[in-house]
Scaffold this active site. Sequence first.
Site, PDB file in Angstrom:
ATOM      1  N   GLU A  49       0.868  -1.180   0.000  1.00  0.00           N
ATOM      2  CA  GLU A  49       0.000   0.000   0.000  1.00  0.00           C
ATOM      3  C   GLU A  49       0.903   1.228   0.000  1.00  0.00           C
ATOM      4  O   GLU A  49       1.608   1.488   0.968  1.00  0.00           O
ATOM      5  CB  GLU A  49      -0.895  -0.033   1.249  1.00  0.00           C
ATOM      6  CG  GLU A  49      -1.786   1.174   1.412  1.00  0.00           C
ATOM      7  CD  GLU A  49      -2.542   1.148   2.755  1.00  0.00           C
ATOM      8  OE1 GLU A  49      -2.896   0.048   3.239  1.00  0.00           O
ATOM      9  OE2 GLU A  49      -2.755   2.227   3.323  1.00  0.00           O
ATOM     10  N   ASP A  60      -4.167   9.894  10.005  1.00  0.00           N
ATOM     11  CA  ASP A  60      -2.885   9.280  10.360  1.00  0.00           C
ATOM     12  C   ASP A  60      -2.401   9.726  11.719  1.00  0.00           C
ATOM     13  O   ASP A  60      -2.555  10.887  12.106  1.00  0.00           O
ATOM     14  CB  ASP A  60      -1.822   9.630   9.310  1.00  0.00           C
ATOM     15  CG  ASP A  60      -1.952   8.757   8.076  1.00  0.00           C
ATOM     16  OD1 ASP A  60      -2.131   7.543   8.246  1.00  0.00           O
ATOM     17  OD2 ASP A  60      -1.898   9.295   6.955  1.00  0.00           O
TER      18      ASP A  60
END
Lengths: 267, 412
Positions: A49, A60
């Site tokens: 990924e 994140d």
Amino acid sequence: MSRIGVAFDKARADGRAVLVGCMPAGFPTVKGSIAAMTAMVEAGVDVIEVEIPYSDPVMDGPVIQKASDIALAGGVRTADTLRIIEAVAATGAPVVTMTYWNPIERYGVDVFARDLAAAGGTGLITPDLIPDEAAEWLAASDAHGLDRTFLVSPSSTDARVAMTVENCRGFVYATAVMGVTGARARTSDAAPTLVSRVRAVTDLPVGVGLGVGTGAQASTVAGYADGVIVGSALVRCVLDAPSEAEGLAALRTLSAELAEGVRNPAR
Amino acid sequence: MSADALAPVAGSQPDSAGHFGRFGGRFVPEALVAALDELDGAWRTAIADESFQAEFGALLRDYAGTPSLLYEARRFSAKIGARVLLKREDLNHTGAHKVRNVLGQALLTKRMGKTRVIAETGAGQHGVATATAAALFDLECVVYMGEVDTERQALNVARMRMLGATVVPVTTGSRTLKDAMNEAMRDWVANVDETHYLIGTAAGPHPFPAMVRDFVRGIGDEARQQCLDLTGALPDAVTACVGGGSNALGIFHAFVPDEDVRLYGFEAGGDGVTTSRHAASITGGSAGVLHGARTYVLQDADGQTLESHSISAGLDYPGVGPEHAWLHDTGRASYLPVTDAEAMAAFELLCRTEGIIPAIESAHALAGTVTLAPKLAAELGREPTIVVNLSGRGDKDVHTAGDYFGILDKEH
């Protein structure tokens, strides 16, 4: 069937889960990120990924944000990301791209889809694009034969799980916890329930991400999901290493441990 | 407040998914959708509920001190050649228009049964307002603030702490408002069950832009009636500063159907929009997605958000509320940049002519009005009447302004 789908089918036939390993493009450098992702494939990561670094990554945690900041400070551009995807795809491992939406909108949704397909990318994971706002991406991914992975969350209603899954192709990303990326001491109690809710409405493979960082956790998640998605723990190998060589060595060790974990699902 | 004070104004509502034309919407992690739906439902139920309206109205009147005055600034007017009416939001409790929004959202937080509020702040006014409402409603309060802003707005940090809030300095990115908003979003994703994210401006994912506007729209409702009472007519123009844009929408909203009333939003032009140091998202940005909505954003060719600059921490934000983006596209409102220097000149002019120290944010609205007045006078062939939203007071900016004018006693 998509290349991701093939990888999941093969793993399912082998009685194991797929290991998806995430790394920001251009971290620590363009060349360094290709070396890191290649090392991950060689050590047993099934699907890579590639995250497009973004200035405002609200989903994140601190580890991936720091890596993305380093990539951006190093001058990585979306065009570089496509070159990285092409290089990693050349290893033979399926490459999926994770991206916040604005860089794609800015590049041009259809043009990006065309260039991603040409680079050998299989599709996109979109943490801040829900199907409700995705008309342009749905059309572009159809036009260029790309997968689209939307996220489902423990807080998603059944109706939203069904609607989201309906719009997915390749695999579904189940977020194991309410929170952002980052390895955690314990895996989530909510994840098995969420995976079974997704399975009730689709045959698509389900990958579980957020909070997985060790071989034992990978084994646990592999016990109930089709894919185990690991990001921060892998990124930290590179981030914390005193040298590039030591970073790659740590990355190989952890990748192998995680690969062992998904091959021995805890059931 | 009257029973219909929160009722929709025709022609300026988003669609059911929060789109103002091509702007707005929801660009958020799926984990937040349930909370946004819950908020949307709670808000729609509340604004149709007379007991909510009565409670909100009583708080505005008895606690916040509204309706705020509409004051005719005669000496300032004489200097600039326009009849200037100042909407005195600086006189509200906590010193800015923002108290209206936090009281509304704090009431909703209680109705939703949540016990914790988080907020982001730039200048600190929204943080102070949120900490105030949290104290009043007995809610736990965490305020995210860019580290740079905690330094330039130290007084407001102290205020928030006195009120019982935890202030978290954000050290990522540019360490300003944009990064504080990212950090608050992350907190919200992780703690959404017990936490309401009390967004401080008419930006972010649906329903925040429309909801925040409706909580602050009393500014315009009051100003419109006060202007009619005072002058017997509607103003020729209404002006306000625009960062995220809540004070501007608050005063614009009531005037949107009044087609003869011109609406002007003045953005932070910093060193000038032709330089890289400004925060004028509409004048100097382009359409993109930031913090949960499609709007105008300062961004580079790759869609990475650019750092903004303004002498005003409260305007130092690289995006703008999506309704402003739409009002710009439709031409109903005009958006123009004001430089730091122009804002500080207007700041000084208001201090010296009226004995009012404005927030530096509001000084941008004053500066834009100074430039606008002669143009409007020439066009209309008479002295124009201009309502300026004086959105906040300048106590918090005394250090910045004192430094700018070189009048600080260096020993202190």
